[in-house]
Scaffold this motif. Structure first.
Motif, PDB file in Angstrom:
ATOM      1  N   VAL A   1     -84.088 -32.325 -19.068  1.00  0.00           N
ATOM      2  CA  VAL A   1     -84.843 -31.081 -19.177  1.00  0.00           C
ATOM      3  C   VAL A   1     -85.951 -30.980 -18.126  1.00  0.00           C
ATOM      4  O   VAL A   1     -86.506 -29.903 -17.898  1.00  0.00           O
ATOM      5  CB  VAL A   1     -85.432 -30.938 -20.601  1.00  0.00           C
ATOM      6  N   THR A   2     -86.273 -32.096 -17.464  1.00  0.00           N
ATOM      7  CA  THR A   2     -87.292 -32.052 -16.401  1.00  0.00           C
ATOM      8  C   THR A   2     -86.768 -31.358 -15.148  1.00  0.00           C
ATOM      9  O   THR A   2     -87.549 -31.055 -14.244  1.00  0.00           O
ATOM     10  CB  THR A   2     -87.760 -33.479 -16.034  1.00  0.00           C
ATOM     11  N   LYS A   3     -85.460 -31.115 -15.087  1.00  0.00           N
ATOM     12  CA  LYS A   3     -84.862 -30.451 -13.925  1.00  0.00           C
ATOM     13  C   LYS A   3     -84.592 -28.985 -14.238  1.00  0.00           C
ATOM     14  O   LYS A   3     -83.985 -28.665 -15.265  1.00  0.00           O
ATOM     15  CB  LYS A   3     -83.552 -31.146 -13.533  1.00  0.00           C
ATOM     16  N   THR A   4     -85.061 -28.090 -13.370  1.00  0.00           N
ATOM     17  CA  THR A   4     -84.771 -26.662 -13.537  1.00  0.00           C
ATOM     18  C   THR A   4     -83.638 -26.261 -12.600  1.00  0.00           C
ATOM     19  O   THR A   4     -83.533 -26.759 -11.477  1.00  0.00           O
ATOM     20  CB  THR A   4     -86.012 -25.792 -13.247  1.00  0.00           C
ATOM     21  N   ILE A   5     -82.799 -25.364 -13.077  1.00  0.00           N
ATOM     22  CA  ILE A   5     -81.655 -24.890 -12.301  1.00  0.00           C
ATOM     23  C   ILE A   5     -81.580 -23.366 -12.423  1.00  0.00           C
ATOM     24  O   ILE A   5     -82.247 -22.765 -13.262  1.00  0.00           O
ATOM     25  CB  ILE A   5     -80.335 -25.508 -12.798  1.00  0.00           C
TER      26      ILE A   5
ATOM     27  N   LEU B   1     -80.518 -16.655 -14.010  1.00  0.00           N
ATOM     28  CA  LEU B   1     -81.826 -16.935 -14.598  1.00  0.00           C
ATOM     29  C   LEU B   1     -82.250 -18.365 -14.329  1.00  0.00           C
ATOM     30  O   LEU B   1     -81.416 -19.242 -14.091  1.00  0.00           O
ATOM     31  CB  LEU B   1     -81.786 -16.696 -16.117  1.00  0.00           C
ATOM     32  N   THR B   2     -83.560 -18.596 -14.348  1.00  0.00           N
ATOM     33  CA  THR B   2     -84.081 -19.960 -14.245  1.00  0.00           C
ATOM     34  C   THR B   2     -83.944 -20.634 -15.603  1.00  0.00           C
ATOM     35  O   THR B   2     -84.356 -20.085 -16.617  1.00  0.00           O
ATOM     36  CB  THR B   2     -85.558 -19.952 -13.831  1.00  0.00           C
ATOM     37  N   ALA B   3     -83.353 -21.815 -15.603  1.00  0.00           N
ATOM     38  CA  ALA B   3     -83.121 -22.527 -16.857  1.00  0.00           C
ATOM     39  C   ALA B   3     -83.402 -24.009 -16.664  1.00  0.00           C
ATOM     40  O   ALA B   3     -83.462 -24.501 -15.538  1.00  0.00           O
ATOM     41  CB  ALA B   3     -81.680 -22.326 -17.329  1.00  0.00           C
ATOM     42  N   THR B   4     -83.587 -24.707 -17.757  1.00  0.00           N
ATOM     43  CA  THR B   4     -83.743 -26.157 -17.704  1.00  0.00           C
ATOM     44  C   THR B   4     -82.408 -26.815 -18.004  1.00  0.00           C
ATOM     45  O   THR B   4     -81.577 -26.276 -18.738  1.00  0.00           O
ATOM     46  CB  THR B   4     -84.781 -26.650 -18.728  1.00  0.00           C
TER      47      THR B   4
ATOM     48  N   PHE C   1     -95.707 -22.890 -16.095  1.00  0.00           N
ATOM     49  CA  PHE C   1     -95.078 -21.908 -15.216  1.00  0.00           C
ATOM     50  C   PHE C   1     -95.739 -20.547 -15.431  1.00  0.00           C
ATOM     51  O   PHE C   1     -96.321 -20.294 -16.486  1.00  0.00           O
ATOM     52  CB  PHE C   1     -93.576 -21.779 -15.527  1.00  0.00           C
ATOM     53  N   PRO C   2     -95.658 -19.658 -14.438  1.00  0.00           N
ATOM     54  CA  PRO C   2     -96.098 -18.269 -14.653  1.00  0.00           C
ATOM     55  C   PRO C   2     -95.333 -17.662 -15.830  1.00  0.00           C
ATOM     56  O   PRO C   2     -94.214 -18.078 -16.132  1.00  0.00           O
ATOM     57  CB  PRO C   2     -95.735 -17.573 -13.330  1.00  0.00           C
ATOM     58  N   PHE C   3     -95.953 -16.656 -16.481  1.00  0.00           N
ATOM     59  CA  PHE C   3     -95.364 -16.096 -17.696  1.00  0.00           C
ATOM     60  C   PHE C   3     -93.944 -15.591 -17.474  1.00  0.00           C
ATOM     61  O   PHE C   3     -93.069 -15.786 -18.331  1.00  0.00           O
ATOM     62  CB  PHE C   3     -96.226 -14.948 -18.234  1.00  0.00           C
ATOM     63  N   ASP C   4     -93.684 -14.946 -16.322  1.00  0.00           N
ATOM     64  CA  ASP C   4     -92.347 -14.397 -16.093  1.00  0.00           C
ATOM     65  C   ASP C   4     -91.304 -15.505 -15.972  1.00  0.00           C
ATOM     66  O   ASP C   4     -90.173 -15.362 -16.437  1.00  0.00           O
ATOM     67  CB  ASP C   4     -92.327 -13.496 -14.852  1.00  0.00           C
ATOM     68  N   VAL C   5     -91.710 -16.648 -15.372  1.00  0.00           N
ATOM     69  CA  VAL C   5     -90.795 -17.784 -15.269  1.00  0.00           C
ATOM     70  C   VAL C   5     -90.589 -18.402 -16.652  1.00  0.00           C
ATOM     71  O   VAL C   5     -89.467 -18.733 -17.042  1.00  0.00           O
ATOM     72  CB  VAL C   5     -91.323 -18.843 -14.285  1.00  0.00           C
ATOM     73  N   TRP C   6     -91.692 -18.538 -17.421  1.00  0.00           N
ATOM     74  CA  TRP C   6     -91.584 -19.066 -18.787  1.00  0.00           C
ATOM     75  C   TRP C   6     -90.649 -18.190 -19.628  1.00  0.00           C
ATOM     76  O   TRP C   6     -89.816 -18.701 -20.379  1.00  0.00           O
ATOM     77  CB  TRP C   6     -92.962 -19.116 -19.452  1.00  0.00           C
ATOM     78  N   LEU C   7     -90.794 -16.864 -19.502  1.00  0.00           N
ATOM     79  CA  LEU C   7     -89.958 -15.949 -20.276  1.00  0.00           C
ATOM     80  C   LEU C   7     -88.491 -16.099 -19.888  1.00  0.00           C
ATOM     81  O   LEU C   7     -87.604 -16.086 -20.749  1.00  0.00           O
ATOM     82  CB  LEU C   7     -90.416 -14.506 -20.055  1.00  0.00           C
ATOM     83  N   GLN C   8     -88.236 -16.268 -18.580  1.00  0.00           N
ATOM     84  CA  GLN C   8     -86.867 -16.484 -18.115  1.00  0.00           C
ATOM     85  C   GLN C   8     -86.296 -17.769 -18.700  1.00  0.00           C
ATOM     86  O   GLN C   8     -85.141 -17.815 -19.140  1.00  0.00           O
ATOM     87  CB  GLN C   8     -86.809 -16.556 -16.587  1.00  0.00           C
ATOM     88  N   ILE C   9     -87.123 -18.827 -18.701  1.00  0.00           N
ATOM     89  CA  ILE C   9     -86.665 -20.107 -19.254  1.00  0.00           C
ATOM     90  C   ILE C   9     -86.365 -19.967 -20.735  1.00  0.00           C
ATOM     91  O   ILE C   9     -85.352 -20.462 -21.230  1.00  0.00           O
ATOM     92  CB  ILE C   9     -87.719 -21.212 -19.008  1.00  0.00           C
ATOM     93  N   PHE C  10     -87.242 -19.246 -21.466  1.00  0.00           N
ATOM     94  CA  PHE C  10     -87.025 -19.040 -22.900  1.00  0.00           C
ATOM     95  C   PHE C  10     -85.721 -18.285 -23.156  1.00  0.00           C
ATOM     96  O   PHE C  10     -84.889 -18.699 -23.975  1.00  0.00           O
ATOM     97  CB  PHE C  10     -88.191 -18.267 -23.506  1.00  0.00           C
ATOM     98  N   ILE C  11     -85.536 -17.175 -22.443  1.00  0.00           N
ATOM     99  CA  ILE C  11     -84.337 -16.351 -22.649  1.00  0.00           C
ATOM    100  C   ILE C  11     -83.081 -17.109 -22.240  1.00  0.00           C
ATOM    101  O   ILE C  11     -82.098 -17.170 -22.985  1.00  0.00           O
ATOM    102  CB  ILE C  11     -84.449 -15.022 -21.870  1.00  0.00           C
ATOM    103  N   SER C  12     -83.121 -17.698 -21.035  1.00  0.00           N
ATOM    104  CA  SER C  12     -81.927 -18.382 -20.531  1.00  0.00           C
ATOM    105  C   SER C  12     -81.585 -19.597 -21.382  1.00  0.00           C
ATOM    106  O   SER C  12     -80.409 -19.873 -21.630  1.00  0.00           O
ATOM    107  CB  SER C  12     -82.123 -18.806 -19.075  1.00  0.00           C
ATOM    108  N   THR C  13     -82.609 -20.305 -21.853  1.00  0.00           N
ATOM    109  CA  THR C  13     -82.362 -21.481 -22.689  1.00  0.00           C
ATOM    110  C   THR C  13     -81.648 -21.082 -23.970  1.00  0.00           C
ATOM    111  O   THR C  13     -80.667 -21.717 -24.379  1.00  0.00           O
ATOM    112  CB  THR C  13     -83.687 -22.191 -23.028  1.00  0.00           C
TER     113      THR C  13
END
Length: 229
Positions: free
Chosen positions: A45-49, A54-57, A188-200
């Motif tokens: 999970v330390t790696k983002t892809i 979308l940006t995801a872990t 992460f910035p909020f938009d990146v965090w939101l992308q990670i949340f949604i994509s995850t």
């Protein structure tokens, strides 16, 4: 499209390995799978892809497979065994975090080449692990309880997909919200965090649907150690 196809293959491989572990070692194999996958998922999970735009872990399919393992245990051996697997996964993660924090404190020799990389990965693990442990305990216990409740409403064998997907999709929504909020909000910035949340969650949703056939395979399997001689 490489990440999408590779991720699909990786998810299938995870579920296939889980089924093999169950076939060969029975419920002990499922316990071992939960322990291994919980640890590996928290390293990955330390790696983002970037996947499906979308940006995801990384680590989502491995982590999602632990829910399939506990659902199989719940289905075939009961709620008590499923809860035991949850606590085993939690304890394994806790031991890994403590052991690696001790390991990082050792002074590296001049010939060492690994310390920097280990520090990069496992230096992040405590915050991630705390988030994961809180999310893991909450979501896995919810998953076990919902699965048991759905089994009373939908008890038939051909309704396993309802029990499996219903419990997993609800519990993993809770897991994703807790984990991403503690581990990544503010990092992460909020938009990146939101992308990670949604994509995850989207990835966990897809993987949850994918694991259903493997759940049915597990229902049909008689592990080698349970066969009558």
């Amino acid at each position: 499209m490489f990440n999408e196809f590779w991720g699909l293959g990786f998810a299938v491989a995870n579920f296939a390995m889980l089924i093999i572990m169950y076939k060969v070692f029975g419920k002990t194999g499922l316990f071992a799978w939960v322990a291994m996958s919980t640890i590996l998922a928290n390293i990955q999970v330390t790696k983002t892809i970037e996947i499906i735009g979308l940006t995801a872990t990384l680590g989502n399919s491995l982590y999602a497979s632990t829910f399939l393992a506990t659902d199989i245990l719940n289905e075939k051996y009961g709620k008590k065994e499923a809860k035991k697997a949850v606590w085993l996964g939690f304890t394994s993660l806790l031991v890994m975090v403590i052991a690696m924090q001790f390991g990082l404190k050792f002074i590296a020799d001049d010939s060492d080449f690994a310390h920097g990389s280990l520090e990069t990965i496992f230096g992040l693990v405590p915050q991630i692990a705390i988030a994961s442990m809180i999310a893991y305990l909450a979501s896995q216990h919810i998953d076990v309880l919902i699965f048991a409740a759905l089994r009373k409403i939908f008890p038939k064998d051909n309704q396993f997909w309802i029990r499996n997907n219903g419990s997993t999709l609800i519990s993993q929504l809770l897991d994703t919200l807790i984990f991403t909020s503690i581990a990544f909000y503010g990092v992460f910035p909020f938009d990146v965090w939101l992308q990670i949340f949604i994509s995850t969650y989207v990835l966990k949703f897809i993987v949850s649907v994918m694991d259903t056939p493997f759940g049915y395979i597990a229902k049909w399997i008689t592990p080698l150690d349970e066969k009558k001689v």
